[in-house]
Every structure is written in structure tokens, then in C-alpha cells.
Scaffold this active site. Structure first.
Site, PDB file in Angstrom:
ATOM      1  N   ARG A 239      46.585  22.543 -36.334  1.00  0.00           N
ATOM      2  CA  ARG A 239      47.208  23.367 -37.181  1.00  0.00           C
ATOM      3  C   ARG A 239      48.266  22.478 -38.036  1.00  0.00           C
ATOM      4  O   ARG A 239      48.379  22.766 -39.244  1.00  0.00           O
ATOM      5  CB  ARG A 239      48.050  24.583 -36.368  1.00  0.00           C
ATOM      6  CG  ARG A 239      48.842  25.329 -37.433  1.00  0.00           C
ATOM      7  CD  ARG A 239      49.405  26.779 -36.577  1.00  0.00           C
ATOM      8  NE  ARG A 239      50.319  26.301 -35.671  1.00  0.00           N
ATOM      9  CZ  ARG A 239      50.911  27.023 -34.583  1.00  0.00           C
ATOM     10  NH1 ARG A 239      50.671  28.115 -34.558  1.00  0.00           N
ATOM     11  NH2 ARG A 239      51.857  26.448 -33.859  1.00  0.00           N
TER      12      ARG A 239
ATOM     13  N   LYS B 271      52.951  25.816 -41.112  1.00  0.00           N
ATOM     14  CA  LYS B 271      54.095  25.701 -40.384  1.00  0.00           C
ATOM     15  C   LYS B 271      55.267  24.799 -41.036  1.00  0.00           C
ATOM     16  O   LYS B 271      55.297  23.768 -40.646  1.00  0.00           O
ATOM     17  CB  LYS B 271      53.779  25.426 -39.054  1.00  0.00           C
ATOM     18  CG  LYS B 271      54.948  26.086 -38.001  1.00  0.00           C
ATOM     19  CD  LYS B 271      54.292  26.030 -36.531  1.00  0.00           C
ATOM     20  CE  LYS B 271      55.295  26.450 -35.565  1.00  0.00           C
ATOM     21  NZ  LYS B 271      55.671  27.790 -35.661  1.00  0.00           N
TER      22      LYS B 271
ATOM     23  N   GLU C 280      54.353  39.680 -39.968  1.00  0.00           N
ATOM     24  CA  GLU C 280      54.926  39.126 -38.620  1.00  0.00           C
ATOM     25  C   GLU C 280      56.580  38.973 -39.002  1.00  0.00           C
ATOM     26  O   GLU C 280      56.965  39.675 -40.018  1.00  0.00           O
ATOM     27  CB  GLU C 280      54.441  37.910 -38.748  1.00  0.00           C
ATOM     28  CG  GLU C 280      54.662  36.835 -39.551  1.00  0.00           C
ATOM     29  CD  GLU C 280      54.086  35.433 -39.126  1.00  0.00           C
ATOM     30  OE1 GLU C 280      54.514  35.029 -38.088  1.00  0.00           O
ATOM     31  OE2 GLU C 280      53.777  34.721 -40.014  1.00  0.00           O
TER      32      GLU C 280
HETATM   33  C1  LIG Z   1      55.246  28.976 -35.046  1.00  0.00           C
HETATM   34  C2  LIG Z   1      55.237  30.271 -35.605  1.00  0.00           C
HETATM   35  C3  LIG Z   1      54.596  31.475 -34.847  1.00  0.00           C
HETATM   36  C4  LIG Z   1      54.355  31.311 -33.406  1.00  0.00           C
HETATM   37  O1  LIG Z   1      53.130  30.512 -33.226  1.00  0.00           O
HETATM   38  P1  LIG Z   1      52.589  29.871 -31.579  1.00  0.00           P
HETATM   39  O2  LIG Z   1      51.767  29.050 -31.953  1.00  0.00           O
HETATM   40  O3  LIG Z   1      52.177  31.190 -30.881  1.00  0.00           O
HETATM   41  O4  LIG Z   1      53.715  29.508 -31.178  1.00  0.00           O
HETATM   42  C5  LIG Z   1      54.585  32.879 -35.528  1.00  0.00           C
HETATM   43  N1  LIG Z   1      54.983  32.898 -36.710  1.00  0.00           N
HETATM   44  C6  LIG Z   1      55.696  31.743 -37.257  1.00  0.00           C
HETATM   45  C7  LIG Z   1      56.008  32.111 -38.785  1.00  0.00           C
HETATM   46  C8  LIG Z   1      55.565  30.665 -36.854  1.00  0.00           C
HETATM   47  O5  LIG Z   1      56.162  29.604 -37.329  1.00  0.00           O
END
Ligand SMILES: *Cc1c(COP(=O)(O)O)cnc(C)c1O
Length: 336
Positions: A82, A184, A220
């Protein structure tokens, strides 16, 4: 190995400076050998790309002690992949995925005294990240970068018992179609701060964002994906602008393969959320945080909190993580 003298169960989710961090620098088109340092501070030019144009991305993951005393990580290969995707989208050089895994292992091993013991509910949170470090004033990608991993012990998420969250449907948007919602990047968080502070002031724990194109579908929250449950069916929103949570992807697999649930990854309309019985937010920090209520302006939808579906999912995934339940091939990386 002697553990640090810490009240593990009372740690919060905050930064505690540990002994070692991993650093690698990219210059003249190549990454250096990389290695550990005890220096927690970064010195860089005032015009560094990250400071001017926010060219940075990160990952979040945990190392923890299993029931049989091993220190492990959960699916770090997915964090490596990722982060590589984030780098490509932000025109940053990819830190090779196998080097990423080595950096994680080295950082955790060097800070083994900071990995909380089994049963404390605490874990060692790992923060890999990268940023443009050379001066950039015309808008373009930096040519020098630094990749780092630091570790910080964090406490049990549900300290003081589980309180289901009250979340609101946000009037702000998080991600644009064809934008950067799926990577991210710090930039996605900077612009969410206004909305989260406002949510807290209004008495809500979190914002649920809608798709910004039509504002009719659930996306989300600022830092966690959303799951819904109705009967034996797990439903989670599908959209190109949602961050692909590793926890959510793992829960979908667990629901289907371990619990025999039906799994649907699809558009979830705002108009259908009243039909679900349970709702949860999922991410590395809490695995699943149960939602008790979603407020859409005047309308309130209530959910079972830690209902039977979320409980089953939570118990199974944390069981796999802790070594109580056999993990799918490749999910657990043993560090020592
Ligand atoms: C990091 C993140 C998540 C959760 O991801 P995980 O890999 O399960 O920790 C969900 N939404 C956003 C916007 C994120 O930055």
C-alpha cells in the site's frame, strides 16, 4: 530480554519516544543502505518539499506479543504494497517492498523491550513514512526523500470498557472522484482536522463522509472504513475514493471463510443505513469500534454496538492475530 518499566495497560494512543528508528535516504536516483539510529529528530532545509507541498505518505501497523510469547506483525506485506501505491500516486520513489519488511523487522527487534507483553492489551505501534526532503519551490516532485520507521507503545483501545460511538454524517467531503482518497497521505488528514474538531465540539466521535460526487453513498470516516451487518450478511462500501483498509479486507475474508457469512462489497446508499442492525469502524488501532448511533442531521439511526456479528468478527480476527486461532497462510510475520 528485560521489558521497559511501563504501566502497559494505562498507555494511551500517544507518542512515546523509543530507543531506535530506521532511516534510509534517497538521493541521485537511489536508496542508500539504510539502518537504525537513536536520533529521533530530523534536520532538513526550510524549503523541503514536504514542508511546502505536503509530499509525504505513511503507514500504520502494530507489533505485539502472542499468547505463546512470540513478537509478531499482522500482514506487513500489505502495508509495504500500500505504501508503494501511495508513493506512485504522489510521485515519490517506491521504497522496495522487501526492504520495507526488513526495516519493520529491524525496528521492532531493536525496540523489543518496548513491545508490550501478552495480555496487557497494549501493542507497539509502527509508523513507516516517507517525505520529500530537498528544497522545492517550483511545484514539482522532490528529488531527495527520507524513509523512516519509528515505534511507539500504545495502550489498549477499549480502555475503561467499550462505549459504542456516536457518529454524524459530515457536511464536509473527504475525497474527490479521481483524487487521492485511496492513498495514505498526510494531506487527506490535514483537511479533515477542521471537520473532526467541529464534530467533537458538537458531541460526535467521528464524521462519516459521503461520496463527494453525489453525496448519496457512504464512504468512510477520517481514519477508518465502515462495515454494516444485517443478519448473516456483512456489507461494506465499495468506492475508488476509500482507503483500502487492511483490517477491513481481513474482516471480509474472516466473515466469509471462518464465519460463513455472506459478504457484499458494494455501494451503500445513505437511504438504506436504517436497515442494518450493526455498524462498526475498522482500522489497525481498534480492529473494530462499534457504532451505536449515526446521526444524519435530524435523523438518528441506532445500532447494536458490540452486537453478535461484530463480536464474532472481532473475536475471530483478534484470535487469529494473537495466535489462538489458526491464521491463513502468510498473515502473521514472526519477528522473534
Ligand atoms: C489507515 C486508514 C484506514 C485503516 O486502514 P488499516 O489498514 O485497517 O489500518 C482507514 N481509512 C483511512 C482514511 C486510513 O488512513
Amino acid at each position: 530480554m528485560e521489558k521497559k518499566n511501563i504501566d502497559w495497560g494505562n498507555l494511551s494512543f500517544g507518542y512515546v519516544q523509543t530507543d531506535y528508528r530506521y532511516v534510509s535516504n534517497f538521493k541521485d536516483g537511489a536508496w542508500d543502505a539504510g539502518g537504525l539510529t537513536t536520533d529521533a529528530n530530523i534536520t532538513m532545509n526550510e524549503c523541503a518539499g514536504v514542508l511546502q507541498y505536503a509530499q509525504t505518505c505513511f503507514e500504520g501497523m502494530k507489533a505485539y506479543t502472542t499468547e505463546d510469547g512470540r513478537i509478531v506483525c499482522f500482514r506487513p506485506d500489505l502495508n509495504a504494497a500500500r505504501m508503494a501505491d501511495s508513493c506512485r500516486r504522489l510521485k515519490m520513489p517506491v521504497f522496495p517492498e522487501e526492504k520495507f519488511l526488513e526495516a519493520i523487522v529491524e525496528t521492532v527487534r531493536a525496540n523489543a523491550a518496548w513491545v508490550p507483553p501478552f495480555g496487557s492489551g497494549a501493542s507497539l505501534y509502527l509508523r513507516p513514512y516517507m517525505f520529500g526532503s530537498n528544497p522545492v519551490i517550483g511545484v514539482k516532485p522532490a528529488t531527495e526523500y527520507q524513509f523512516r520507521v519509528f515505534a511507539t507503545p500504545v495502550g489498549p483501545y477499549f480502555k475503561g470498557g467499550i462505549r459504542p460511538l456516536t457518529v454524524r454524517i459530515s457536511d464536509f467531503d473527504r475525497a474527490a472522484p479521481r483524487g487521492t482518497g485511496h492513498v495514505k497521505a498526510g494531506l487527506n488528514y490535514a483537511m479533515s482536522l477542521y471537520a473532526i474538531v467541529d464534530a467533537h465540539e458538537q458531541g460526535y466521535d467521528e464524521n462519516i463522509y459521503l461520496d463527494s460526487a453525489t453525496r448519496t453513498c457512504i464512504e468512510e470516516t477520517g481514519g477508518a472504513n465502515v462495515i454494516f451487518i444485517k443478519g448473516n450478511t456483512l456489507v461494506t462500501p465499495k468506492s475508488d475514493t476509500i482507503l483500502p483498509s487492511i483490517t477491513r479486507r481481513s474482516l471480509l475474508y474472516v466473515a466469509k471463510e471462518y464465519l460463513g457469512m455472506e459478504v457484499q462489497e458494494r455501494e451503500v446508499k445513505l437511504t438504506e443505513i436504517g436497515e442494518f442492525e450493526e455498524c462498526g469502524l475498522c482500522g489497525t488501532a481498534a480492529v473494530i469500534s462499534p457504532v451505536g448511533k449515526i446521526v444524519d442531521h435530524g435523523t438518528e439511526y441506532t445500532y447494536a454496538g458490540f452486537g453478535p456479528g461484530i463480536q464474532k468478527l472481532y473475536d475471530t480476527l483478534t484470535g487469529i492475530q494473537m495466535g489462538r486461532i489458526e491464521a491463513p497462510e502468510g498473515w502473521i510475520t514472526v519477528i522473534e
